[in-house]
Motif scaffolding. Structure first.
Motif, PDB file in Angstrom:
ATOM      1  N   TYR A 100       0.840  -1.202   0.000  1.00 43.80           N
ATOM      2  CA  TYR A 100       0.000   0.000   0.000  1.00 43.80           C
ATOM      3  C   TYR A 100       0.873   1.249   0.000  1.00 43.80           C
ATOM      4  CZ  TYR A 100      -3.417   3.497   1.404  1.00 43.80           C
ATOM      5  OH  TYR A 100      -4.209   4.617   1.435  1.00 43.80           O
ATOM      6  N   SER A 102       0.453   5.092   0.963  1.00 44.73           N
ATOM      7  CA  SER A 102      -0.466   5.991   1.659  1.00 44.73           C
ATOM      8  C   SER A 102      -0.225   7.448   1.292  1.00 44.73           C
ATOM      9  CB  SER A 102      -0.234   5.779   3.166  1.00 44.73           C
ATOM     10  OG  SER A 102      -0.286   6.989   3.867  1.00 44.73           O
ATOM     11  N   ALA A 104      -1.074   9.928   3.231  1.00 39.80           N
ATOM     12  CA  ALA A 104      -0.597  10.572   4.465  1.00 39.80           C
ATOM     13  C   ALA A 104       0.921  10.416   4.582  1.00 39.80           C
ATOM     14  CB  ALA A 104      -1.292   9.949   5.674  1.00 39.80           C
ATOM     15  N   ASP A 171      -3.194   5.591  -2.791  1.00 39.22           N
ATOM     16  CA  ASP A 171      -4.157   6.578  -2.311  1.00 39.22           C
ATOM     17  C   ASP A 171      -4.331   7.699  -3.341  1.00 39.22           C
ATOM     18  OD1 ASP A 171      -5.587   8.341  -0.774  1.00 39.22           O
ATOM     19  OD2 ASP A 171      -4.245   8.281   0.959  1.00 39.22           O
ATOM     20  N   HIS A 198      -7.591   4.304  -4.690  1.00 41.73           N
ATOM     21  CA  HIS A 198      -8.874   4.664  -4.062  1.00 41.73           C
ATOM     22  C   HIS A 198      -9.110   6.159  -4.152  1.00 41.73           C
ATOM     23  CE1 HIS A 198      -7.047   5.920  -0.148  1.00 41.73           C
ATOM     24  NE2 HIS A 198      -6.329   4.817  -0.193  1.00 41.73           N
ATOM     25  N   TRP A 387     -14.823   0.709   0.354  1.00 47.32           N
ATOM     26  CA  TRP A 387     -14.180   0.888   1.669  1.00 47.32           C
ATOM     27  C   TRP A 387     -14.911   2.005   2.397  1.00 47.32           C
ATOM     28  CZ3 TRP A 387      -8.344   2.775   2.067  1.00 47.32           C
ATOM     29  CH2 TRP A 387      -8.018   3.025   3.407  1.00 47.32           C
ATOM     30  N   GLY A 420      -3.989   4.700  11.799  1.00 45.85           N
ATOM     31  CA  GLY A 420      -2.860   4.811  12.716  1.00 45.85           C
ATOM     32  C   GLY A 420      -3.201   5.180  14.147  1.00 45.85           C
ATOM     33  N   PRO A 452      -2.173   1.427   7.136  1.00 51.38           N
ATOM     34  CA  PRO A 452      -1.628   2.300   6.087  1.00 51.38           C
ATOM     35  C   PRO A 452      -0.338   3.015   6.439  1.00 51.38           C
ATOM     36  CG  PRO A 452      -3.672   3.217   7.006  1.00 51.38           C
ATOM     37  CD  PRO A 452      -3.462   1.895   7.660  1.00 51.38           C
ATOM     38  N   ILE A 453      -0.166   3.369   7.714  1.00 58.67           N
ATOM     39  CA  ILE A 453       0.940   4.296   8.024  1.00 58.67           C
ATOM     40  C   ILE A 453       1.899   3.691   9.040  1.00 58.67           C
ATOM     41  CG2 ILE A 453      -0.266   6.396   7.325  1.00 58.67           C
ATOM     42  CD1 ILE A 453      -1.032   6.764  10.285  1.00 58.67           C
TER      43      ILE A 453
HETATM   44  C1  LIG Z   1      -5.347   5.587   4.538  1.00 55.41           C
HETATM   45  C2  LIG Z   1      -5.087   7.034   4.684  1.00 55.41           C
HETATM   46  O1  LIG Z   1      -5.888   7.738   3.788  1.00 55.41           O
HETATM   47  C3  LIG Z   1      -3.642   7.319   4.310  1.00 55.41           C
HETATM   48  O2  LIG Z   1      -3.398   8.397   3.760  1.00 55.41           O
HETATM   49  O3  LIG Z   1      -2.801   6.502   4.620  1.00 55.41           O
HETATM   50  C4  LIG Z   1      -5.319   7.561   6.115  1.00 55.41           C
HETATM   51  C5  LIG Z   1      -4.525   6.852   7.140  1.00 55.41           C
HETATM   52  C6  LIG Z   1      -4.796   7.169   8.593  1.00 55.41           C
HETATM   53  O4  LIG Z   1      -5.454   8.156   8.914  1.00 55.41           O
HETATM   54  O5  LIG Z   1      -4.305   6.394   9.418  1.00 55.41           O
HETATM   55  C7  LIG Z   1      -6.825   7.516   6.367  1.00 55.41           C
HETATM   56  O6  LIG Z   1      -7.344   6.450   6.694  1.00 55.41           O
HETATM   57  O7  LIG Z   1      -7.459   8.552   6.198  1.00 55.41           O
END
Ligand SMILES: C[C@](O)(C(=O)O)[C@H](CC(=O)O)C(=O)O
Length: 523
Positions: A100, A102, A104, A171, A198, A387, A420, A452-453
């Motif tokens: 993945y 991300s 972020a 992302d 996504h 999702w 996260g 994700p992070i």
């Molecule tokens: C998945 C997400 O969009 C991302 O940018 O990694 C974030 C991650 C996070 O907030 O932990 C999200 O879920 O918005």
């Protein structure tokens, strides 16, 4: 001037053939569940007719589609994590099926100027990270081929043989603004080798993380336009890249507009004639009150409700039932709801959704699982997977959401993010519940799951621990705890030489250029 077509007849034939090929493609197993609001001819008319480019992203999209559908049929799941680092992606290939990337994390660690998860970095930043990871996959596969082809088939049995081509999921955030801007971002993703992106329904530039408020979403119609734009771009490029419809409406608190009647049941309005929320905020500056206190007080004073709740508060039970019978199961805009309410109650229901608007323009929004389900169902035919993002996973809401969507789309694939900041144990989950959580949610169809992070927690933690230890124990500690286990863990050939190296690939280039036959030669 050279002519693209020798005659208009040749052009017309090529165009018809292009449109027919698109129709045929849309009937394949990978494509046939998608419902487009446009025709194959419209897509052909936007293409480089008769000039087909096969993007690696297509092959990766098909591979991911196969992996995820296998999980869906078997009731199993893929759990992965986010990285932006090629070296880490290489190690992931030994254990996992997907990678993945991300937004972020890219914003924090890959942008020229770092920032939080605001999708305010350049639109081609995440695609550029994906490209680097994908190129690394190509390179590792190439050097592995070169290494293996030096050995006999019998010797190859014991050599490392890793599938480095893990499909990359990335992302695409909110699609980066304008329709043509979104198209360019999607194009960069397809060119990068991504397997799936996504796109969500959040509003651009309005994410706030620390004031305790929910997020802002866009109207359903705008969300569907984003997804259609991504789908149209894939179609123009002839790409089998997957589209994940992410929906951030769970616990959203604001919406940017009321243009779409499908959103009207969930928009909040004042049911009392009060000063506007903006005026209340101005007043609070004079009174020295905190924003959240003023908001809570104002909401109570304004009798903030959805229109249906406002009707219920002035109607008898029978009147309300008659009203509900007339508005449920279809899209009824506010102005018609008002008329129907008047017909059954004899009253003009006071409801003003302008009064609660924020200084940044948003309307207030009453989230509910139903609202998220409504959106996800409308979005599903445009994408390949769904999702519903949650800050706090709530199994009851999750169950309702996934079973309602699956009633309409029984084979739907779902994703889930272990965001996260969420601490399962602190939130009351037992260790046992956490242990079975991924398996439990896979039963709801959530077959692609991601932390994700990880880098912001895991990688930072490892780096911190290592730096402290390195300072204390120096190179001796490094040799003992890092270098020695790393060397011991290296895959080797029968002569004890490490196989996962790139040096022999470069040497092979020299040999081939010099006319030396390299296949089957162990050096
Ligand atoms: C998945 C997400 O969009 C991302 O940018 O990694 C974030 C991650 C996070 O907030 O932990 C999200 O879920 O918005």
């Amino acid at each position: 001037m050279s002519q693209r077509w020798s005659s208009t007849k040749e052009e017309a034939d090529a165009f018809e053939a292009e449109a027919a090929a698109i129709e045929e493609w849309w009937q394949t197993d990978r494509q046939k569940h998608i419902k487009r609001p446009y025709s194959a001819k419209s897509i052909a008319a936007l293409r480089n007719v008769g000039f087909k480019i096969e993007y690696p992203s297509s092959a990766m999209g098909r591979k991911l589609w196969r992996i995820l559908n296998e999980h869906n049929s078997n009731g199993t799941y893929e759990l992965t994590f986010g990285t932006t680092e090629p070296m880490i992606a290489k190690e992931m290939a030994k254990h996992l099926q997907t990678i993945y990337v991300s937004g972020a994390l890219c914003g924090l660690s890959q942008a020229a100027w770092p920032g939080a998860d605001h999708a305010d970095y350049p639109a081609d930043l995440v695609p550029s990270v994906v490209k680097r990871l994908f190129n690394t996959q190509l390179w590792h596969d190439q050097r592995q081929t070169q290494m293996r082809m030096r050995y006999s088939e019998a010797d190859r049995q014991s050599l490392e043989c890793i599938d480095y081509f893990l499909p990359i999921v990335a992302d695409g955030d909110m699609g980066f603004g304008t329709l043509t801007g979104c198209m360019k971002m999607v194009r960069s993703f397809v060119e990068s080798g991504v397997a799936m992106i996504h796109i969500d329904d959040l509003a651009l530039g309005l994410k706030k993380f620390t004031n305790g408020e929910g997020r802002t979403i866009v109207p359903t119609s705008e969300y569907l336009t984003r997804l259609t734009t991504a789908r149209m771009t894939f179609d123009i490029m002839g790409a089998d890249t997957m589209l994940l419809c992410r929906c951030d409406s769970d616990h959203a608190e604001f919406i940017t507009g009321v243009i779409d009647p499908q959103d009207h049941p969930y928009v909040l309005g004042a049911t009392m004639e009060v000063a506007s929320f903006i005026q209340a905020i101005e007043q609070c500056k004079a009174d020295g009150k905190g924003y959240l206190t003023v908001k809570a007080e104002w909401k109570a004073k304004a009798g903030l409700k959805t229109f249906d709740d406002a009707v219920q508060s002035v109607a008898t039970q029978d009147q309300y039932s008659a009203y509900v019978a007339e508005v449920s199961g279809k899209t009824v805009p506010l102005q018609d709801r008002r008329k129907i309410a008047k017909k059954h109650t004899g009253k003009d229901v006071f409801f003003d959704w302008e009064l609660p608007r924020l200084p940044t323009g948003q309307y207030m929004w009453q989230w509910s699982t139903r609202a998220v389900i409504d959106r996800a169902i409308l979005a599903a035919p445009l994408g390949d997977m769904t999702w519903s993002r949650q800050d706090k996973p709530n199994k009851k809401d999750m169950h309702e959401f996934h079973s309602e969507v699956r009633k309409v789309f029984p084979a739907r694939l779902f994703a889930f993010g272990y965001t996260g900041a969420y601490d399962f144990v602190k939130a009351g989950y037992t260790e046992e519940e956490l242990e079975t959580f991924p398996r439990d949610i896979a039963k709801m169809g959530i077959i692609w799951q991601v932390q994700p992070i990880w880098a912001t927690q895991g990688l930072s933690l490892h780096a911190n621990q290592f730096a402290a230890k390195f300072k204390k124990e120096g190179i001796a500690g490094y040799m003992r705890d890092v270098a020695r286990p790393a060397i011991a863990g290296m895959a080797t050939d029968k002569y004890g030489r490490p196989t996962a190296r790139g040096d022999y690939l470069a040497d092979a280039f020299f040999d081939v250029v010099a006319g030396v036959d390299i296949a089957g030669v162990v050096q």
